[in-house]
Design a protein around this motif. Structure first.
Motif, PDB file in Angstrom:
ATOM      1  N   ALA A 115       5.176  13.993  34.999  1.00  0.00           N
ATOM      2  CA  ALA A 115       5.773  13.958  33.550  1.00  0.00           C
ATOM      3  C   ALA A 115       4.616  14.697  32.844  1.00  0.00           C
ATOM      4  CB  ALA A 115       6.112  12.516  33.075  1.00  0.00           C
ATOM      5  N   LEU A 116       3.269  14.513  33.064  1.00  0.00           N
ATOM      6  CA  LEU A 116       2.260  14.804  32.212  1.00  0.00           C
ATOM      7  C   LEU A 116       2.025  16.247  32.407  1.00  0.00           C
ATOM      8  CD1 LEU A 116      -0.748  14.350  30.560  1.00  0.00           C
ATOM      9  CD2 LEU A 116      -1.613  13.987  32.937  1.00  0.00           C
ATOM     10  N   GLY A 117       2.185  16.684  33.603  1.00  0.00           N
ATOM     11  CA  GLY A 117       2.127  18.409  33.771  1.00  0.00           C
ATOM     12  C   GLY A 117       3.268  19.171  33.105  1.00  0.00           C
ATOM     13  N   ILE A 118       4.417  18.630  32.756  1.00  0.00           N
ATOM     14  CA  ILE A 118       5.640  19.040  32.557  1.00  0.00           C
ATOM     15  C   ILE A 118       5.519  18.824  31.145  1.00  0.00           C
ATOM     16  CG2 ILE A 118       8.171  18.871  32.087  1.00  0.00           C
ATOM     17  CD1 ILE A 118       8.300  17.827  34.954  1.00  0.00           C
ATOM     18  N   GLY A 119       5.125  17.878  30.381  1.00  0.00           N
ATOM     19  CA  GLY A 119       4.819  17.886  28.976  1.00  0.00           C
ATOM     20  C   GLY A 119       3.648  18.573  28.592  1.00  0.00           C
ATOM     21  N   HIS A 120       2.714  18.839  29.330  1.00  0.00           N
ATOM     22  CA  HIS A 120       1.445  19.813  29.024  1.00  0.00           C
ATOM     23  C   HIS A 120       1.976  20.991  28.998  1.00  0.00           C
ATOM     24  CE1 HIS A 120      -2.804  20.158  28.408  1.00  0.00           C
ATOM     25  NE2 HIS A 120      -2.787  21.423  28.963  1.00  0.00           N
ATOM     26  N   HIS A 121       2.762  21.551  30.057  1.00  0.00           N
ATOM     27  CA  HIS A 121       3.420  22.925  29.896  1.00  0.00           C
ATOM     28  C   HIS A 121       4.039  23.164  28.746  1.00  0.00           C
ATOM     29  CE1 HIS A 121       5.560  26.425  31.128  1.00  0.00           C
ATOM     30  NE2 HIS A 121       6.506  25.997  30.848  1.00  0.00           N
ATOM     31  N   TYR A 122       4.979  22.393  28.285  1.00  0.00           N
ATOM     32  CA  TYR A 122       5.872  22.748  26.950  1.00  0.00           C
ATOM     33  C   TYR A 122       4.662  22.491  25.891  1.00  0.00           C
ATOM     34  CZ  TYR A 122       9.719  23.043  29.638  1.00  0.00           C
ATOM     35  OH  TYR A 122      10.835  23.533  30.495  1.00  0.00           O
ATOM     36  N   GLY A 123       3.760  21.642  25.646  1.00  0.00           N
ATOM     37  CA  GLY A 123       2.721  21.495  24.740  1.00  0.00           C
ATOM     38  C   GLY A 123       1.859  22.974  24.562  1.00  0.00           C
ATOM     39  N   LEU A 124       1.469  23.381  25.727  1.00  0.00           N
ATOM     40  CA  LEU A 124       0.915  24.881  25.680  1.00  0.00           C
ATOM     41  C   LEU A 124       1.697  25.785  25.302  1.00  0.00           C
ATOM     42  CD1 LEU A 124      -1.050  24.827  29.092  1.00  0.00           C
ATOM     43  CD2 LEU A 124      -1.945  24.388  26.630  1.00  0.00           C
ATOM     44  N   LEU A 125       3.003  25.721  25.462  1.00  0.00           N
ATOM     45  CA  LEU A 125       3.918  26.745  24.850  1.00  0.00           C
ATOM     46  C   LEU A 125       4.133  26.729  23.496  1.00  0.00           C
ATOM     47  CD1 LEU A 125       6.844  26.824  27.586  1.00  0.00           C
ATOM     48  CD2 LEU A 125       5.053  28.456  27.220  1.00  0.00           C
ATOM     49  N   ALA A 126       4.124  25.379  22.805  1.00  0.00           N
ATOM     50  CA  ALA A 126       4.024  25.079  21.498  1.00  0.00           C
ATOM     51  C   ALA A 126       2.894  25.461  20.828  1.00  0.00           C
ATOM     52  CB  ALA A 126       4.467  23.488  21.272  1.00  0.00           C
ATOM     53  N   VAL A 127       1.733  25.251  21.315  1.00  0.00           N
ATOM     54  CA  VAL A 127       0.451  25.709  20.891  1.00  0.00           C
ATOM     55  C   VAL A 127       0.510  27.255  20.943  1.00  0.00           C
ATOM     56  CG1 VAL A 127      -2.072  25.831  21.128  1.00  0.00           C
ATOM     57  CG2 VAL A 127      -1.023  23.694  21.634  1.00  0.00           C
ATOM     58  N   ARG A 128       0.770  27.794  21.932  1.00  0.00           N
ATOM     59  CA  ARG A 128       0.748  29.572  21.822  1.00  0.00           C
ATOM     60  C   ARG A 128       1.904  29.865  20.896  1.00  0.00           C
ATOM     61  NH1 ARG A 128       3.195  32.538  27.002  1.00  0.00           N
ATOM     62  NH2 ARG A 128       5.101  32.176  25.824  1.00  0.00           N
ATOM     63  N   GLY A 129       2.865  29.273  20.721  1.00  0.00           N
ATOM     64  CA  GLY A 129       3.703  29.602  19.443  1.00  0.00           C
ATOM     65  C   GLY A 129       3.318  29.551  17.967  1.00  0.00           C
ATOM     66  N   MET A 130       2.267  28.546  17.966  1.00  0.00           N
ATOM     67  CA  MET A 130       1.788  28.580  16.613  1.00  0.00           C
ATOM     68  C   MET A 130       0.520  29.241  16.357  1.00  0.00           C
ATOM     69  SD  MET A 130       1.862  24.202  15.965  1.00  0.00           S
ATOM     70  CE  MET A 130       1.088  23.862  17.441  1.00  0.00           C
ATOM     71  N   LYS A 131       0.043  29.713  17.568  1.00  0.00           N
ATOM     72  CA  LYS A 131      -1.186  30.544  17.412  1.00  0.00           C
ATOM     73  C   LYS A 131      -1.011  31.965  16.655  1.00  0.00           C
ATOM     74  CE  LYS A 131      -2.485  33.025  21.101  1.00  0.00           C
ATOM     75  NZ  LYS A 131      -2.492  34.463  20.507  1.00  0.00           N
ATOM     76  N   ILE A 191      -2.192  13.100  22.147  1.00  0.00           N
ATOM     77  CA  ILE A 191      -0.654  12.508  22.404  1.00  0.00           C
ATOM     78  C   ILE A 191      -0.570  12.054  23.956  1.00  0.00           C
ATOM     79  CG2 ILE A 191       1.607  13.165  22.862  1.00  0.00           C
ATOM     80  CD1 ILE A 191       1.183  14.902  20.088  1.00  0.00           C
ATOM     81  N   GLU A 192      -1.177  12.809  24.948  1.00  0.00           N
ATOM     82  CA  GLU A 192      -1.099  12.478  26.200  1.00  0.00           C
ATOM     83  C   GLU A 192      -1.905  11.243  26.636  1.00  0.00           C
ATOM     84  OE1 GLU A 192      -0.559  17.011  27.778  1.00  0.00           O
ATOM     85  OE2 GLU A 192      -2.749  16.034  27.675  1.00  0.00           O
ATOM     86  N   ILE A 193      -2.903  10.892  25.911  1.00  0.00           N
ATOM     87  CA  ILE A 193      -3.866   9.816  25.892  1.00  0.00           C
ATOM     88  C   ILE A 193      -2.857   8.522  25.559  1.00  0.00           C
ATOM     89  CG2 ILE A 193      -5.696   8.522  25.197  1.00  0.00           C
ATOM     90  CD1 ILE A 193      -7.388  11.292  25.366  1.00  0.00           C
ATOM     91  N   LEU A 194      -2.469   8.585  24.326  1.00  0.00           N
ATOM     92  CA  LEU A 194      -1.640   7.461  23.624  1.00  0.00           C
ATOM     93  C   LEU A 194      -0.475   7.396  24.493  1.00  0.00           C
ATOM     94  CD1 LEU A 194      -1.928   8.653  20.088  1.00  0.00           C
ATOM     95  CD2 LEU A 194      -3.117   6.872  21.005  1.00  0.00           C
ATOM     96  N   ALA A 195       0.040   8.292  25.198  1.00  0.00           N
ATOM     97  CA  ALA A 195       1.441   8.075  25.889  1.00  0.00           C
ATOM     98  C   ALA A 195       1.121   7.063  27.177  1.00  0.00           C
ATOM     99  CB  ALA A 195       1.853   9.208  26.374  1.00  0.00           C
ATOM    100  N   PHE A 196      -0.213   7.397  27.684  1.00  0.00           N
ATOM    101  CA  PHE A 196      -0.513   6.477  28.886  1.00  0.00           C
ATOM    102  C   PHE A 196      -1.039   5.349  28.408  1.00  0.00           C
ATOM    103  CE2 PHE A 196      -0.383  10.016  32.023  1.00  0.00           C
ATOM    104  CZ  PHE A 196      -0.368   9.294  33.117  1.00  0.00           C
ATOM    105  N   ALA A 197      -1.617   4.951  27.369  1.00  0.00           N
ATOM    106  CA  ALA A 197      -1.812   3.575  26.817  1.00  0.00           C
ATOM    107  C   ALA A 197      -0.803   3.005  26.559  1.00  0.00           C
ATOM    108  CB  ALA A 197      -2.465   3.982  25.327  1.00  0.00           C
TER     109      ALA A 197
END
Length: 138
Positions: free
Chosen positions: A12-28, A52-58
């Protein structure tokens, strides 16, 4: 069971990270038009994503500790949100070397978070490097 749960969480972390990177790329901004802004937006976007990923694991640790079926945390753990965030962040960024000790099968989730953190941090570093490389081309 804990290893399987850890695997699912890292997936789930990897999937979320993938979409997070896409969002960052879209804002760049365009690296050719605003190279410094592109680097700063990506850096701050990655900082936000990792937080966000650290908070999710917390939150996951909070739920597992509340359930009680996976063991507990000891050592200098003070049973606070700050303690859980610290524990999660240390696992994520430094492979789990901390004053907080794990007991029981929660150690497997701890280990898997460290693996997942290493994987997404290197993924993010590669992403930032590629943005810098494009921005700094002469």
């Amino acid at each position: 069971m804990a290893l399987l749960l850890g695997f699912v969480l890292v997936g789930a972390l990897g999937i979320g990270h993938h979409y997070g990177l896409l969002a960052v790329r879209g804002m760049k901004p365009n690296s050719n038009e605003s190279p410094q802004a592109a680097i700063m937006v990506v850096f701050l976007g990655l900082l936000t994503l990792h937080t966000i990923e650290i908070l999710a694991f917390a939150v996951v640790y909070w739920a597992l500790l509340g359930w009680g079926g996976f063991g507990g945390l000891g050592g200098s753990y003070d049973a606070s949100w700050g303690g859980l965030i610290y524990f999660s962040g240390i696992n994520f960024a430094t492979l789990g070397y901390t004053q907080i000790e794990t007991g029981g099968t929660i150690r497997m989730i701890n280990m898997m978070q460290s693996l997942g953190g290493f994987m997404v941090l290197t993924w993010s570093a590669t992403f930032l490097y590629s943005v810098c490389e494009r921005a700094w081309r002469e």
